[in-house]
Design a protein around this motif. Structure first.
Motif, PDB file in Angstrom:
ATOM      1  N   LEU A  99      33.896 -28.123  -3.687  1.00  0.00           N
ATOM      2  CA  LEU A  99      33.830 -29.563  -3.899  1.00  0.00           C
ATOM      3  C   LEU A  99      35.239 -30.023  -4.248  1.00  0.00           C
ATOM      4  CD1 LEU A  99      30.644 -29.838  -6.161  1.00  0.00           C
ATOM      5  CD2 LEU A  99      30.766 -29.863  -3.654  1.00  0.00           C
ATOM      6  N   ARG A 100      35.695 -31.078  -3.582  1.00  0.00           N
ATOM      7  CA  ARG A 100      37.045 -31.594  -3.832  1.00  0.00           C
ATOM      8  C   ARG A 100      36.963 -33.086  -4.096  1.00  0.00           C
ATOM      9  NH1 ARG A 100      37.804 -27.675   0.394  1.00  0.00           N
ATOM     10  NH2 ARG A 100      39.237 -26.028  -0.307  1.00  0.00           N
ATOM     11  N   GLY A 101      37.910 -33.582  -4.862  1.00  0.00           N
ATOM     12  CA  GLY A 101      37.884 -35.003  -5.159  1.00  0.00           C
ATOM     13  C   GLY A 101      39.238 -35.528  -5.574  1.00  0.00           C
ATOM     14  N   GLY A 102      39.357 -36.848  -5.519  1.00  0.00           N
ATOM     15  CA  GLY A 102      40.577 -37.509  -5.955  1.00  0.00           C
ATOM     16  C   GLY A 102      40.282 -38.945  -6.324  1.00  0.00           C
ATOM     17  N   ILE A 103      41.109 -39.490  -7.202  1.00  0.00           N
ATOM     18  CA  ILE A 103      41.020 -40.895  -7.589  1.00  0.00           C
ATOM     19  C   ILE A 103      42.362 -41.547  -7.302  1.00  0.00           C
ATOM     20  CG2 ILE A 103      40.898 -42.496  -9.554  1.00  0.00           C
ATOM     21  CD1 ILE A 103      38.762 -40.730 -10.753  1.00  0.00           C
ATOM     22  N   ALA A 104      42.318 -42.698  -6.633  1.00  0.00           N
ATOM     23  CA  ALA A 104      43.535 -43.453  -6.330  1.00  0.00           C
ATOM     24  C   ALA A 104      43.399 -44.866  -6.869  1.00  0.00           C
ATOM     25  CB  ALA A 104      43.784 -43.491  -4.823  1.00  0.00           C
ATOM     26  N   ASP A 105      44.540 -45.449  -7.236  1.00  0.00           N
ATOM     27  CA  ASP A 105      44.522 -46.862  -7.629  1.00  0.00           C
ATOM     28  C   ASP A 105      44.546 -47.728  -6.379  1.00  0.00           C
ATOM     29  OD1 ASP A 105      47.223 -47.108  -6.744  1.00  0.00           O
ATOM     30  OD2 ASP A 105      47.970 -46.530  -8.723  1.00  0.00           O
ATOM     31  N   LEU A 106      44.505 -49.058  -6.552  1.00  0.00           N
ATOM     32  CA  LEU A 106      44.392 -49.948  -5.404  1.00  0.00           C
ATOM     33  C   LEU A 106      45.661 -50.022  -4.573  1.00  0.00           C
ATOM     34  CD1 LEU A 106      42.161 -52.955  -6.476  1.00  0.00           C
ATOM     35  CD2 LEU A 106      41.572 -50.868  -5.250  1.00  0.00           C
ATOM     36  N   ALA A 107      46.756 -49.475  -5.078  1.00  0.00           N
ATOM     37  CA  ALA A 107      47.968 -49.367  -4.274  1.00  0.00           C
ATOM     38  C   ALA A 107      47.960 -48.086  -3.440  1.00  0.00           C
ATOM     39  CB  ALA A 107      49.203 -49.406  -5.159  1.00  0.00           C
ATOM     40  N   GLY A 108      46.936 -47.254  -3.614  1.00  0.00           N
ATOM     41  CA  GLY A 108      46.827 -46.021  -2.847  1.00  0.00           C
ATOM     42  C   GLY A 108      47.463 -44.817  -3.504  1.00  0.00           C
ATOM     43  N   THR A 109      47.998 -44.982  -4.703  1.00  0.00           N
ATOM     44  CA  THR A 109      48.605 -43.852  -5.411  1.00  0.00           C
ATOM     45  C   THR A 109      47.518 -42.975  -6.020  1.00  0.00           C
ATOM     46  OG1 THR A 109      50.559 -45.157  -5.948  1.00  0.00           O
ATOM     47  CG2 THR A 109      50.181 -43.168  -7.249  1.00  0.00           C
ATOM     48  N   VAL A 110      47.539 -41.687  -5.695  1.00  0.00           N
ATOM     49  CA  VAL A 110      46.529 -40.764  -6.221  1.00  0.00           C
ATOM     50  C   VAL A 110      46.841 -40.470  -7.684  1.00  0.00           C
ATOM     51  CG1 VAL A 110      45.529 -38.456  -6.015  1.00  0.00           C
ATOM     52  CG2 VAL A 110      46.101 -39.757  -3.955  1.00  0.00           C
ATOM     53  N   ARG A 111      45.880 -40.740  -8.555  1.00  0.00           N
ATOM     54  CA  ARG A 111      46.054 -40.543 -10.000  1.00  0.00           C
ATOM     55  C   ARG A 111      45.503 -39.199 -10.478  1.00  0.00           C
ATOM     56  NH1 ARG A 111      47.160 -45.179 -13.022  1.00  0.00           N
ATOM     57  NH2 ARG A 111      48.110 -46.765 -11.678  1.00  0.00           N
ATOM     58  N   SER A 112      44.565 -38.625  -9.731  1.00  0.00           N
ATOM     59  CA  SER A 112      44.029 -37.307 -10.107  1.00  0.00           C
ATOM     60  C   SER A 112      43.464 -36.643  -8.869  1.00  0.00           C
ATOM     61  CB  SER A 112      42.947 -37.430 -11.189  1.00  0.00           C
ATOM     62  OG  SER A 112      41.840 -38.184 -10.730  1.00  0.00           O
ATOM     63  N   ARG A 113      43.474 -35.297  -8.916  1.00  0.00           N
ATOM     64  CA  ARG A 113      42.972 -34.518  -7.777  1.00  0.00           C
ATOM     65  C   ARG A 113      42.477 -33.170  -8.296  1.00  0.00           C
ATOM     66  NH1 ARG A 113      45.134 -35.413  -2.641  1.00  0.00           N
ATOM     67  NH2 ARG A 113      47.109 -36.052  -3.583  1.00  0.00           N
ATOM     68  N   LEU A 114      41.275 -32.768  -7.873  1.00  0.00           N
ATOM     69  CA  LEU A 114      40.710 -31.503  -8.320  1.00  0.00           C
ATOM     70  C   LEU A 114      39.920 -30.849  -7.194  1.00  0.00           C
ATOM     71  CD1 LEU A 114      39.302 -32.433 -11.866  1.00  0.00           C
ATOM     72  CD2 LEU A 114      41.246 -30.921 -11.407  1.00  0.00           C
ATOM     73  N   SER A 115      39.839 -29.524  -7.251  1.00  0.00           N
ATOM     74  CA  SER A 115      39.036 -28.753  -6.319  1.00  0.00           C
ATOM     75  C   SER A 115      38.325 -27.663  -7.105  1.00  0.00           C
ATOM     76  CB  SER A 115      39.916 -28.135  -5.227  1.00  0.00           C
ATOM     77  OG  SER A 115      39.165 -27.295  -4.379  1.00  0.00           O
ATOM     78  N   VAL A 116      37.008 -27.518  -6.894  1.00  0.00           N
ATOM     79  CA  VAL A 116      36.247 -26.504  -7.619  1.00  0.00           C
ATOM     80  C   VAL A 116      35.334 -25.769  -6.647  1.00  0.00           C
ATOM     81  CG1 VAL A 116      36.284 -27.776  -9.795  1.00  0.00           C
ATOM     82  CG2 VAL A 116      34.388 -28.131  -8.202  1.00  0.00           C
ATOM     83  N   ARG A 117      35.108 -24.501  -6.909  1.00  0.00           N
ATOM     84  CA  ARG A 117      34.150 -23.742  -6.105  1.00  0.00           C
ATOM     85  C   ARG A 117      32.744 -24.068  -6.605  1.00  0.00           C
ATOM     86  NH1 ARG A 117      34.040 -19.214  -2.802  1.00  0.00           N
ATOM     87  NH2 ARG A 117      36.290 -18.831  -3.036  1.00  0.00           N
ATOM     88  N   THR A 118      31.861 -24.393  -5.669  1.00  0.00           N
ATOM     89  CA  THR A 118      30.504 -24.749  -6.064  1.00  0.00           C
ATOM     90  C   THR A 118      29.689 -23.515  -6.431  1.00  0.00           C
ATOM     91  OG1 THR A 118      28.453 -25.829  -5.362  1.00  0.00           O
ATOM     92  CG2 THR A 118      29.752 -24.756  -3.653  1.00  0.00           C
ATOM     93  N   LYS A 119      28.863 -23.669  -7.435  1.00  0.00           N
ATOM     94  CA  LYS A 119      27.939 -22.624  -7.834  1.00  0.00           C
ATOM     95  C   LYS A 119      26.493 -23.061  -7.640  1.00  0.00           C
ATOM     96  CE  LYS A 119      31.149 -20.979 -11.407  1.00  0.00           C
ATOM     97  NZ  LYS A 119      31.354 -20.769 -12.872  1.00  0.00           N
TER      98      LYS A 119
END
Length: 397
Positions: A99-119
């Motif tokens: 599972l992967r994810g990211g959060i970006a602000d409205l200017a498109g700048t990514v503020r956080s990014r994570l990847s985890v193996r699903t169990k």
């Protein structure tokens, strides 16, 4: 009749203002920082119209003054750009292993990014893992859930908004259950969008990859699964039933045994050319240690003749599918993605077959985007949707 006509006449100026605000926001997003006079030139709107619309979206907190441009005759021009903190977009990629994810602000700048193996052992557990990942991403970005204005999940399968169903979810067991959509909406709220994962990857190519500035292209992903995202006239196409690009169902030979079972579940082309099919073909050919498609390709690169023959057959199968796309759509560009599509030497093998098979040969390139491609595409889709919603919320003046 008079009341209806009067109501329509009163609504028309509000509609025009909303359109002007949308046009200005779009140009500021793509061209900012930009001045009022530059916006008038870019949009063709009069300077008073630009000033009125700009004041409205500035009061709404969507843009702000960011400085001045000096060095030209006359007063210094005030520059405007998107206010990044006006909202945030969450993009999630749900896969069988990660599972992967990211959060970006409205200017498109990514503020956080994570990847985890699903169990997760089942679909509902996977929904909970997605919710937990979202919470971690919010903490890393330093925001609250209430600041998210759009969430987009890139998922295997086809979402049909007319029937409100998610189908053809491939190797994600139970993911097509109606209970999954209910649980996802309970976790992520009314702003949730579901996007096919390969379509999301195509959006990432349009924004960040080889598809920038290309009017029409096909993103063909070959790996654990097979799919295609199709961009025509600069827009992602889903088709009438959401299955545009589901090339896994192209009618290749179904074979027998596990091949036939895979063909019924995931499509004939998937059964013939996915990573699992490459492994099966290598084992049938007597290749030792063929536990993954990656190992088969590595053996071919070392000069193993059996592995090389399997890879050559895989290139032919993919070239046939791409040839079908070329003959039907005639795109400017084909982008190969996925673990197999981006494997060293595979592009050249496919192009070699296309020279023999295809009526024309468009540009064919291997994607240079990595494992975060689907997340990037989800964020791109979320930003477009978020801005539409935010503009619609501006109170008419």
């Amino acid at each position: 009749m008079t009341v209806v006509a009067g109501g329509a006449a009163a609504a028309r100026p509000r509609l025009i203002r909303a359109i002007n605000e949308q046009v200005l926001l779009d140009h500021i997003r793509r061209s900012g920082p930009v001045s009022r006079s530059e916006l008038a030139t870019l949009t063709g709107l009069s300077k008073p119209t630009v000033s009125a619309a700009l004041s409205s979206i500035e009061r709404a907190g969507l843009v702000h003054a960011t400085g001045q441009r000096t060095g030209s005759p006359g007063p210094a021009a005030i520059l405007y750009e998107v206010r990044p903190e006006a909202g945030f977009v969450l993009g999630l990629d749900v896969g069988r292993e990660y599972l992967r994810g990211g959060i970006a602000d409205l200017a498109g700048t990514v503020r956080s990014r994570l990847s985890v193996r699903t169990k997760a052992g089942d679909a509902m557990a996977r929904v909970q893992e997605l919710a937990d990942l979202a919470t971690k991403l919010q903490g890393e970005a330093g925001i609250q859930a209430s600041q998210l204005v759009q969430t987009v999940i890139g998922s295997p399968g086809v979402y049909d908004p007319r029937l409100d169903t998610l189908t053809l979810t491939g190797r994600l067991s139970g993911w097509d259950s109606p209970a999954v959509l209910t649980a996802l909406r309970a976790s992520f709220g009314a702003t949730l969008m579901i996007e096919n994962d390969v379509d999301a990857a195509a959006l990432a190519e349009r924004v960040h990859g080889h598809g920038r500035g290309v009017d029409s292209f096909a993103f063909v992903s070959v790996g654990t699964g097979i799919g295609m995202g199709l961009v025509l006239d600069g827009k992602l196409r889903h088709g009438s039933h959401g299955v545009a690009g589901e090339i896994a169902y192209l009618p290749f030979t179904e074979g027998s045994g596990s091949d036939a079972r895979d063909a019924r579940k995931r499509g004939s082309f998937d059964a013939s050319a996915s990573a699992a099919a490459v492994v099966r073909a290598a084992r049938r050919a007597g290749l030792r240690g063929a536990s993954s498609a990656e190992k088969v390709f590595a053996a071919a690169a070392r000069g193993d003749a059996v592995a090389a023959a399997v890879v050559a057959e895989e290139a032919l199968l993919v070239a046939k599918a791409v040839c079908s796309v070329i003959a039907v759509v005639d795109p400017d560009l084909i982008v190969l993605g996925g673990g197999i599509g981006q494997a060293p030497g595979f592009l050249e093998a496919v192009v070699g077959q296309l020279r023999r098979l295809a009526p024309v040969l468009p540009d064919v390139k291997a994607s240079v985007l990595g494992t975060e491609t689907v997340v990037a595409g989800c964020i791109a889709a979320g930003l477009d949707q978020a801005w539409e919603q935010l503009v619609g919320q501006i109170s008419p003046t």
